[in-house]
Write a protein that holds these residues in place. Structure first.
Motif, PDB file in Angstrom:
ATOM      1  N   ARG A  62       1.029  -1.293   0.179  1.00 24.30           N
ATOM      2  CA  ARG A  62      -0.063   0.468  -0.161  1.00 24.30           C
ATOM      3  C   ARG A  62       0.966   1.306  -0.298  1.00 24.30           C
ATOM      4  O   ARG A  62       0.548   2.236  -0.767  1.00 24.30           O
ATOM      5  CB  ARG A  62      -1.077  -0.159   1.279  1.00 24.30           C
ATOM      6  CG  ARG A  62      -1.244  -1.024   1.021  1.00 24.30           C
ATOM      7  CD  ARG A  62      -3.140  -0.992   2.483  1.00 24.30           C
ATOM      8  NE  ARG A  62      -3.734  -2.561   2.505  1.00 24.30           N
ATOM      9  CZ  ARG A  62      -4.478  -2.609   3.539  1.00 24.30           C
ATOM     10  NH1 ARG A  62      -4.616  -1.915   4.249  1.00 24.30           N
ATOM     11  NH2 ARG A  62      -5.621  -3.394   3.189  1.00 24.30           N
ATOM     12  N   GLU A  63       1.785   1.432   0.290  1.00 22.42           N
ATOM     13  CA  GLU A  63       2.978   2.233   1.222  1.00 22.42           C
ATOM     14  C   GLU A  63       3.451   2.771  -0.249  1.00 22.42           C
ATOM     15  O   GLU A  63       3.501   3.696  -0.967  1.00 22.42           O
ATOM     16  CB  GLU A  63       3.945   2.070   1.816  1.00 22.42           C
ATOM     17  CG  GLU A  63       5.366   3.158   1.222  1.00 22.42           C
ATOM     18  CD  GLU A  63       6.703   3.182   2.302  1.00 22.42           C
ATOM     19  OE1 GLU A  63       7.098   4.149   2.759  1.00 22.42           O
ATOM     20  OE2 GLU A  63       6.494   2.092   2.962  1.00 22.42           O
ATOM     21  N   ALA A  64       3.781   1.454  -1.207  1.00 27.04           N
ATOM     22  CA  ALA A  64       4.140   1.173  -2.800  1.00 27.04           C
ATOM     23  C   ALA A  64       3.118   2.221  -3.453  1.00 27.04           C
ATOM     24  O   ALA A  64       3.427   2.640  -5.267  1.00 27.04           O
ATOM     25  CB  ALA A  64       5.112   0.526  -3.044  1.00 27.04           C
ATOM     26  N   ALA A  65       1.879   1.500  -3.820  1.00 28.06           N
ATOM     27  CA  ALA A  65       1.214   1.523  -4.222  1.00 28.06           C
ATOM     28  C   ALA A  65       0.850   3.357  -4.645  1.00 28.06           C
ATOM     29  O   ALA A  65       0.043   4.239  -5.518  1.00 28.06           O
ATOM     30  CB  ALA A  65      -0.038   1.255  -4.415  1.00 28.06           C
ATOM     31  N   GLY A  66       0.971   4.708  -3.121  1.00 31.81           N
ATOM     32  CA  GLY A  66       0.940   5.973  -3.022  1.00 31.81           C
ATOM     33  C   GLY A  66      -0.569   6.079  -3.130  1.00 31.81           C
ATOM     34  O   GLY A  66      -0.666   7.261  -3.686  1.00 31.81           O
ATOM     35  N   ALA A  70      -1.104   5.694   1.566  1.00 32.95           N
ATOM     36  CA  ALA A  70      -0.010   5.222   1.498  1.00 32.95           C
ATOM     37  C   ALA A  70       0.596   6.110   3.039  1.00 32.95           C
ATOM     38  O   ALA A  70       1.838   5.398   3.007  1.00 32.95           O
ATOM     39  CB  ALA A  70       0.511   6.062   0.323  1.00 32.95           C
ATOM     40  N   ASP A  71       0.128   7.179   3.018  1.00 33.06           N
ATOM     41  CA  ASP A  71       0.538   7.832   4.232  1.00 33.06           C
ATOM     42  C   ASP A  71       0.565   7.029   5.742  1.00 33.06           C
ATOM     43  O   ASP A  71       2.421   6.928   6.804  1.00 33.06           O
ATOM     44  CB  ASP A  71       0.380   9.222   4.461  1.00 33.06           C
ATOM     45  CG  ASP A  71       0.982  10.515   3.289  1.00 33.06           C
ATOM     46  OD1 ASP A  71       1.935  10.053   3.051  1.00 33.06           O
ATOM     47  OD2 ASP A  71      -0.641  11.267   3.323  1.00 33.06           O
ATOM     48  N   PHE A  72       0.141   6.762   5.710  1.00 35.36           N
ATOM     49  CA  PHE A  72       0.004   5.422   7.289  1.00 35.36           C
ATOM     50  C   PHE A  72       0.809   4.414   6.516  1.00 35.36           C
ATOM     51  O   PHE A  72       1.703   3.967   8.117  1.00 35.36           O
ATOM     52  CB  PHE A  72      -1.671   5.194   7.202  1.00 35.36           C
ATOM     53  CG  PHE A  72      -1.602   4.536   8.505  1.00 35.36           C
ATOM     54  CD1 PHE A  72      -1.709   4.184   9.541  1.00 35.36           C
ATOM     55  CD2 PHE A  72      -2.384   3.032   8.569  1.00 35.36           C
ATOM     56  CE1 PHE A  72      -2.886   3.941  10.746  1.00 35.36           C
ATOM     57  CE2 PHE A  72      -2.179   1.974   9.903  1.00 35.36           C
ATOM     58  CZ  PHE A  72      -2.344   3.115  10.943  1.00 35.36           C
ATOM     59  N   ALA A  73       1.305   3.849   5.328  1.00 37.49           N
ATOM     60  CA  ALA A  73       1.768   2.368   5.613  1.00 37.49           C
ATOM     61  C   ALA A  73       3.463   3.106   5.668  1.00 37.49           C
ATOM     62  O   ALA A  73       3.763   2.542   5.834  1.00 37.49           O
ATOM     63  CB  ALA A  73       1.439   1.872   4.052  1.00 37.49           C
ATOM     64  N   GLY A  77       5.893   1.447   8.691  1.00 38.00           N
ATOM     65  CA  GLY A  77       7.157   1.466   7.635  1.00 38.00           C
ATOM     66  C   GLY A  77       8.226   1.807   8.685  1.00 38.00           C
ATOM     67  O   GLY A  77       9.099   1.267   8.525  1.00 38.00           O
ATOM     68  N   ASP A  78       8.193   2.924   8.701  1.00 39.26           N
ATOM     69  CA  ASP A  78       8.930   3.471   9.455  1.00 39.26           C
ATOM     70  C   ASP A  78       9.090   3.361  10.848  1.00 39.26           C
ATOM     71  O   ASP A  78      10.433   3.825  11.176  1.00 39.26           O
ATOM     72  CB  ASP A  78       8.572   5.184   9.698  1.00 39.26           C
ATOM     73  CG  ASP A  78       9.435   6.006   8.430  1.00 39.26           C
ATOM     74  OD1 ASP A  78       9.773   4.602   7.015  1.00 39.26           O
ATOM     75  OD2 ASP A  78       8.699   6.772   7.136  1.00 39.26           O
ATOM     76  N   LEU A  79       8.408   2.287  11.415  1.00 35.82           N
ATOM     77  CA  LEU A  79       8.141   2.819  13.180  1.00 35.82           C
ATOM     78  C   LEU A  79       9.254   1.429  13.332  1.00 35.82           C
ATOM     79  O   LEU A  79       9.361   0.404  12.210  1.00 35.82           O
ATOM     80  CB  LEU A  79       7.071   2.188  13.987  1.00 35.82           C
ATOM     81  CG  LEU A  79       6.475   3.384  13.975  1.00 35.82           C
ATOM     82  CD1 LEU A  79       4.536   2.446  13.842  1.00 35.82           C
ATOM     83  CD2 LEU A  79       6.394   4.217  14.730  1.00 35.82           C
ATOM     84  N   ARG A  80       9.920   1.000  14.697  1.00 36.22           N
ATOM     85  CA  ARG A  80      10.569  -0.095  15.060  1.00 36.22           C
ATOM     86  C   ARG A  80       9.336  -1.338  15.181  1.00 36.22           C
ATOM     87  O   ARG A  80       8.498  -0.779  15.973  1.00 36.22           O
ATOM     88  CB  ARG A  80      11.795  -0.244  16.302  1.00 36.22           C
ATOM     89  CG  ARG A  80      12.156  -1.020  16.373  1.00 36.22           C
ATOM     90  CD  ARG A  80      13.112  -0.804  17.417  1.00 36.22           C
ATOM     91  NE  ARG A  80      13.314  -2.042  18.510  1.00 36.22           N
ATOM     92  CZ  ARG A  80      13.836  -2.056  19.494  1.00 36.22           C
ATOM     93  NH1 ARG A  80      13.501  -1.682  20.738  1.00 36.22           N
ATOM     94  NH2 ARG A  80      14.521  -3.314  20.470  1.00 36.22           N
TER      95      ARG A  80
END
Length: 209
Positions: A62-66, A70-73, A77-80
């Motif tokens: 979902r992040e890659a799809a934009g 995507a912002d939530f994705a 992704g950025d979280l540990r």
């Protein structure tokens, strides 16, 4: 010390299994905001393996799809991300790692790790149960849906010691969903039937005036 904040979708009869089969008719902006509070301010996510696999199978794409999520994705992704599993895991989703060693000892150490954010949890019922029993869970956010699913795993299983909880906040959504936030509490006062009768008598006296 970091707080651990867990969020769960739960049916009125306590079922937490497969919420994708009964949850979505009740999803609205109110619930979206409530779900966001579990993540808001978190710098770490703690998962059971099955929940992690579900997240990892969806959110990177979902992040890659934009798209609109995507912002939530990207936030996820950025979280540990720390995953509880009894078997050795390989990770493709960035910032993912496996919790090593005894669960209680390892999570206690995780709560003492640097950083000002809290540790968020979503789903991962078996881990939530163990952390509650060990006194390591600080807040339990329950979104109680007005439906009796009548099959599937329930939040609290039978045969284990009771866990007293204190209600911190409550909110009713327009869909009938209850947003309940609990924290661990001390044992309830040793009140019996005779005490209850005295309260009932006072209530009757009050209603007579």
């Amino acid at each position: 010390m970091k707080k651990i904040v867990a969020g769960l979708f739960v049916a009125l009869d306590g079922v937490v299994e497969a919420p994708d089969q009964w949850h979505f008719p009740y999803y609205n902006d109110e619930m979206g905001a409530a779900v966001g509070t579990t993540l808001a301010g978190a710098d770490t996510m703690l998962f059971g393996r099955k929940t992690y696999d579900s997240f990892a199978g969806a959110w990177p794409q979902r992040e890659a799809a934009g798209g609109e999520d995507a912002d939530f994705a990207k936030t996820l992704g950025d979280l540990r991300k720390v995953v509880v599993s009894s078997r050795q895991l390989d990770f493709a989703w960035r910032n993912s790692e496996q919790l090593a060693g005894d669960l209680v000892e390892a999570v206690t150490a995780l709560k003492q790790s640097p950083g000002s954010g809290h540790i968020g949890m979503s789903g991962s019922v078996s881990v939530v149960r163990q952390l509650l029993a060990a006194g390591l869970l600080d807040e339990l956010h329950l979104l109680v849906h007005p439906i009796a699913v009548r099959k599937g795993m329930r939040l609290f299983d039978e045969g284990e010691p009771s866990i007293p909880l204190a209600l911190l906040t409550s909110q009713t959504f327009s869909t009938g969903v209850l947003n309940l936030v609990y924290a661990p509490s001390g044992p309830a006062a040793p009140v019996g039937y005779e005490d209850a009768k005295r309260h009932l008598a006072r209530a009757r006296q009050g209603s007579a005036h």
